[in-house]
Each structure stands twice: as C-alpha cells, then as structure tokens.
Design an enzyme around this catalytic site. Structure first.
Site, PDB file in Angstrom:
ATOM      1  N   ALA A  66      69.214  44.353  26.821  1.00 58.27           N
ATOM      2  CA  ALA A  66      69.828  45.528  26.192  1.00 58.27           C
ATOM      3  C   ALA A  66      70.277  45.114  24.795  1.00 58.27           C
ATOM      4  CB  ALA A  66      71.015  45.988  27.019  1.00 58.27           C
ATOM      5  N   GLY A 111      68.204  43.119  30.540  1.00 58.49           N
ATOM      6  CA  GLY A 111      67.477  44.365  30.805  1.00 58.49           C
ATOM      7  C   GLY A 111      65.967  44.186  30.761  1.00 58.49           C
ATOM      8  N   GLU A 114      65.118  42.930  34.088  1.00 60.58           N
ATOM      9  CA  GLU A 114      65.314  44.059  35.012  1.00 60.58           C
ATOM     10  C   GLU A 114      64.185  45.078  34.901  1.00 60.58           C
ATOM     11  OE1 GLU A 114      69.412  44.416  33.455  1.00 60.58           O
ATOM     12  OE2 GLU A 114      69.984  44.785  35.537  1.00 60.58           O
ATOM     13  N   GLU A 134      73.663  37.833  31.406  1.00 57.49           N
ATOM     14  CA  GLU A 134      74.783  38.742  31.118  1.00 57.49           C
ATOM     15  C   GLU A 134      76.152  38.067  31.243  1.00 57.49           C
ATOM     16  OE1 GLU A 134      72.146  39.541  32.947  1.00 57.49           O
ATOM     17  OE2 GLU A 134      71.452  41.548  32.402  1.00 57.49           O
TER      18      GLU A 134
HETATM   19  N1  COA Z   1      70.227  42.626  21.405  1.00 58.75           N
HETATM   20  C1  COA Z   1      70.207  42.823  20.083  1.00 58.75           C
HETATM   21  N2  COA Z   1      69.554  42.014  19.220  1.00 58.75           N
HETATM   22  C2  COA Z   1      68.900  40.967  19.735  1.00 58.75           C
HETATM   23  C3  COA Z   1      68.865  40.705  21.115  1.00 58.75           C
HETATM   24  C4  COA Z   1      69.565  41.591  21.965  1.00 58.75           C
HETATM   25  N3  COA Z   1      69.566  41.447  23.291  1.00 58.75           N
HETATM   26  N4  COA Z   1      68.151  39.577  21.322  1.00 58.75           N
HETATM   27  C5  COA Z   1      67.731  39.175  20.115  1.00 58.75           C
HETATM   28  N5  COA Z   1      68.179  40.008  19.149  1.00 58.75           N
HETATM   29  C6  COA Z   1      67.956  39.933  17.714  1.00 58.75           C
HETATM   30  C7  COA Z   1      68.813  38.848  17.048  1.00 58.75           C
HETATM   31  O1  COA Z   1      70.109  39.334  16.806  1.00 58.75           O
HETATM   32  C8  COA Z   1      68.006  38.605  15.801  1.00 58.75           C
HETATM   33  O2  COA Z   1      68.256  39.660  14.882  1.00 58.75           O
HETATM   34  P1  COA Z   1      68.554  39.323  13.318  1.00 58.75           P
HETATM   35  O3  COA Z   1      67.297  38.628  12.842  1.00 58.75           O
HETATM   36  O4  COA Z   1      68.760  40.669  12.718  1.00 58.75           O
HETATM   37  O5  COA Z   1      69.746  38.427  13.320  1.00 58.75           O
HETATM   38  C9  COA Z   1      66.572  38.750  16.264  1.00 58.75           C
HETATM   39  O6  COA Z   1      66.621  39.529  17.445  1.00 58.75           O
HETATM   40  C10 COA Z   1      65.909  37.431  16.602  1.00 58.75           C
HETATM   41  O7  COA Z   1      66.713  36.764  17.557  1.00 58.75           O
HETATM   42  P2  COA Z   1      67.235  35.243  17.398  1.00 58.75           P
HETATM   43  O8  COA Z   1      68.443  35.080  18.247  1.00 58.75           O
HETATM   44  O9  COA Z   1      67.344  34.913  15.945  1.00 58.75           O
HETATM   45  O10 COA Z   1      65.983  34.443  18.004  1.00 58.75           O
HETATM   46  P3  COA Z   1      66.011  33.008  18.666  1.00 58.75           P
HETATM   47  O11 COA Z   1      64.577  32.612  18.834  1.00 58.75           O
HETATM   48  O12 COA Z   1      66.893  32.073  17.923  1.00 58.75           O
HETATM   49  O13 COA Z   1      66.669  33.221  20.112  1.00 58.75           O
HETATM   50  C11 COA Z   1      66.983  34.360  22.230  1.00 58.75           C
HETATM   51  C12 COA Z   1      65.998  33.998  21.077  1.00 58.75           C
HETATM   52  C13 COA Z   1      66.256  35.343  23.124  1.00 58.75           C
HETATM   53  C14 COA Z   1      67.314  33.082  23.015  1.00 58.75           C
HETATM   54  C15 COA Z   1      68.259  34.993  21.642  1.00 58.75           C
HETATM   55  O14 COA Z   1      67.882  36.011  20.752  1.00 58.75           O
HETATM   56  C16 COA Z   1      69.174  35.583  22.677  1.00 58.75           C
HETATM   57  O15 COA Z   1      69.863  34.855  23.370  1.00 58.75           O
HETATM   58  N6  COA Z   1      69.210  36.934  22.775  1.00 58.75           N
HETATM   59  C17 COA Z   1      70.119  37.626  23.654  1.00 58.75           C
HETATM   60  C18 COA Z   1      69.649  37.550  25.085  1.00 58.75           C
HETATM   61  C19 COA Z   1      70.636  38.239  25.994  1.00 58.75           C
HETATM   62  O16 COA Z   1      71.764  37.839  26.155  1.00 58.75           O
HETATM   63  N7  COA Z   1      70.150  39.313  26.639  1.00 58.75           N
HETATM   64  C20 COA Z   1      70.918  40.035  27.594  1.00 58.75           C
HETATM   65  C21 COA Z   1      71.579  41.200  26.971  1.00 58.75           C
HETATM   66  S1  COA Z   1      72.469  42.130  28.198  1.00 58.75           S
END
Ligand code: COA
Length: 260
Positions: A66, A111, A114, A134
């Site tokens: 999400a 999500g 999911e 989460e």
């Molecule tokens: N919601 C909103 N934005 C997200 C996102 C999410 N769930 N996951 C990634 N993004 C965005 C980042 O903020 C970033 O945006 P920006 O370039 O404007 O700063 C872009 O996507 C790229 O992500 P980034 O974190 O820079 O990539 P990474 O390769 O370093 O890391 C992940 C990848 C997937 C490990 C990391 O993005 C992450 O942990 N995301 C969240 C996962 C999460 O907790 N999901 C559950 C949500 S309920």
C-alpha cells in the site's frame, strides 16, 4: 474510466493487467485501487476474456505494498475504511469467476503479497521477494493477508512472515507453497501466457465451475463444499461441452469446446 495507474490489454482471450507506477515500485494508492476495481468489474463481464494475468511494470517490483504516503495519514475510522476497501477489491479478484494468474516479477510486499494471495495461481521470477513487513510500520496486513496467507502456507509459517516482517526469496516461496512455479525474469511472462492459453483451450464452463468450487473452500465447511461440488458437477453434466469432451475422448480426437 480513464486509467492512469494501471494498463489493461486483451490478447487471445487473456486480459493483461499491469500496475503501472514503476517510480513508486507500483505501490497501491487509493486511485490505483479504484482503477483495479473498475478494471476487474469490466473483465468479469467481458465474454472475450477467459483468463487474467496481473503483473507490475518495471524491472524491480510486482507491488511494494500500500502507498505509505497515504497510509501514514490514517486515523482509526479511516483505517477501517482503508482496510475494507482493499479487502473488497481483492475479494473481487478472488471471486472473479475467471482464473487470475499473478506474475510476481519483483517485490511483492504488504498489499502486493496480499494481492498475489487473492489470485488463483502465483508464479514468480527468480528475483521476486515476498513479505508482509507491516509490523515495521506499526500495523498489520489489512487486505486479507492474515487470512489468506495463513490458509495457504499454514499458521506457523504465516506467523513467522507477519511477525518478523522478514522477506523471503522466490525459492523459499516455492518451498513453502506460496508460489506454484519459479522462472527466470526472461521467461516468466511467456510461461504465464502458455498457462493462460492452455486454460483457454478447456471448456470454460468447467473451468469456471471448478474455480467456484475451489474458492468456496474459504467460506464453507467440508460438507457444504462437497454439496456445492456435486451441484456444480451436475451442471457440467448438462452442458454441450461435456457431451463433446467425453465423445472426443471416445473418438480419439481433440474436443472442440463451444462453452455452452
Ligand atoms: N509506498 C509508497 N512509496 C513506496 C513504497 C510504498 N509501499 N515502496 C516504495 N516506494 C517508493 C519509495 O518511496 C521511492 O520513492 P522516491 O524515489 O520518490 O523516494 C521509490 O518507491 C523507490 O523505492 P526505494 O525505497 O528507493 O527502493 P529500494 O530499492 O531502495 O527499496 C524496498 C525497495 C521495496 C525494499 C523499499 O522501497 C521498501 O521497503 N518499501 C516499502 C515496503 C513496505 O513496507 N510495504 C508495505 C506497506 S503496508
């Protein structure tokens, strides 16, 4: 409805749905959920579509969860509405009545995991990563994950994923039954299309009845499920496809199903 966050194309009886926010790793914001709801309702009513393939745009992610920039503004009441909205869209996917194949081509987190769980078949690329992180955000899975993950891979494994927030790779996902198959990034889409096309060659009434019986497992007892199964079996016995399928076998030829 004009789609800004997803792509929808239909080729040879297969609908391709792509979450298209690669710069945000295809995170599901509110607008994307609205578009998914509209899109899956359209697919449900489209007789030209037998099977759906859903994937994420770009090289890195299926769906990274999400959208956290929207999540962090929620209060208690909004949290309930937020969770129910995602559940409604994912229930629509699960109960679509047509097979949905998730092509998990990268991160499938929160999500995203999911959504894959709401699909009927999951195939993963070598570089896919699955997780329910989460708890790292102070919340729990809210789009059906606590239920579907637990049913699919058992409560011990589901507890470990949900309580630690650890990510697992596609080979571990295969080992624990979270995905059906693993392919290289280069071949995953062609393998999914092959599977979709194979399903499309079958009698579609039988495919849909089978899917209905399988999905009913989530809501029914064993005896109710078997009762539904025999009713759906009986419906199949009244179709032209059944006559054609059995006759073709006896005449040693391929069946020509007309889905009637
Ligand atoms: N919601 C909103 N934005 C997200 C996102 C999410 N769930 N996951 C990634 N993004 C965005 C980042 O903020 C970033 O945006 P920006 O370039 O404007 O700063 C872009 O996507 C790229 O992500 P980034 O974190 O820079 O990539 P990474 O390769 O370093 O890391 C992940 C990848 C997937 C490990 C990391 O993005 C992450 O942990 N995301 C969240 C996962 C999460 O907790 N999901 C559950 C949500 S309920």
């Amino acid at each position: 409805m004009e789609y800004k966050n997803i792509l929808l194309t239909v080729k040879e009886k297969t609908a391709f749905v792509t979450i298209n926010r690669p710069d945000k790793l295809n995170a599901l914001n509110n607008a994307t959920l609205d578009e998914l709801k509209h899109c899956f309702n359209a697919i449900k009513n489209d007789n030209a579509v037998n099977v759906v393939i859903i994937t994420g745009a770009g090289e890195k992610a299926f769906i990274a969860g999400a959208d956290i920039s929207e999540l962090n503004k929620l209060n208690t009441v909004e949290g309930k509405i937020f969770s129910e909205k995602g559940q409604e869209v994912f229930n629509l996917i699960e109960k679509l009545g047509k097979p949905v194949i998730a092509v998990v081509n990268g991160f499938a987190l929160g999500g995203g995991c999911e959504l894959a769980l709401a699909c009927h078949i999951r195939i993963a690329s070598e570089k896919a990563k699955f997780g329910q992180p989460e708890v790292n955000l102070g919340i729990i899975p809210g789009y059906g994950g606590t239920q579907r993950l637990t049913r699919l891979i058992n409560s011990g494994r589901s507890s470990e994923m949900i309580l630690t927030g650890d990510l697992i790779d596609s080979h571990e996902a295969l080992r624990i039954g979270l995905v059906n198959k693993v392919f290289s990034s280069e071949e995953i889409m062609s393998k999914a299309i092959e599977m979709a096309e194979k399903i499309s060659t079958k009698g579609q009434i039988a495919v849909r009845m089978a899917l209905r019986a399988i999905v009913s497992c989530n809501d029914t007892s064993e005896s109710e499920g078997q009762n539904l199964e025999s009713s759906l079996f009986a419906i199949c016995c009244g179709t032209e496809d059944f006559k054609e399928g059995t006759l073709a076998f006896l005449e040693k030829r391929k069946p020509n199903f007309k889905n009637e």
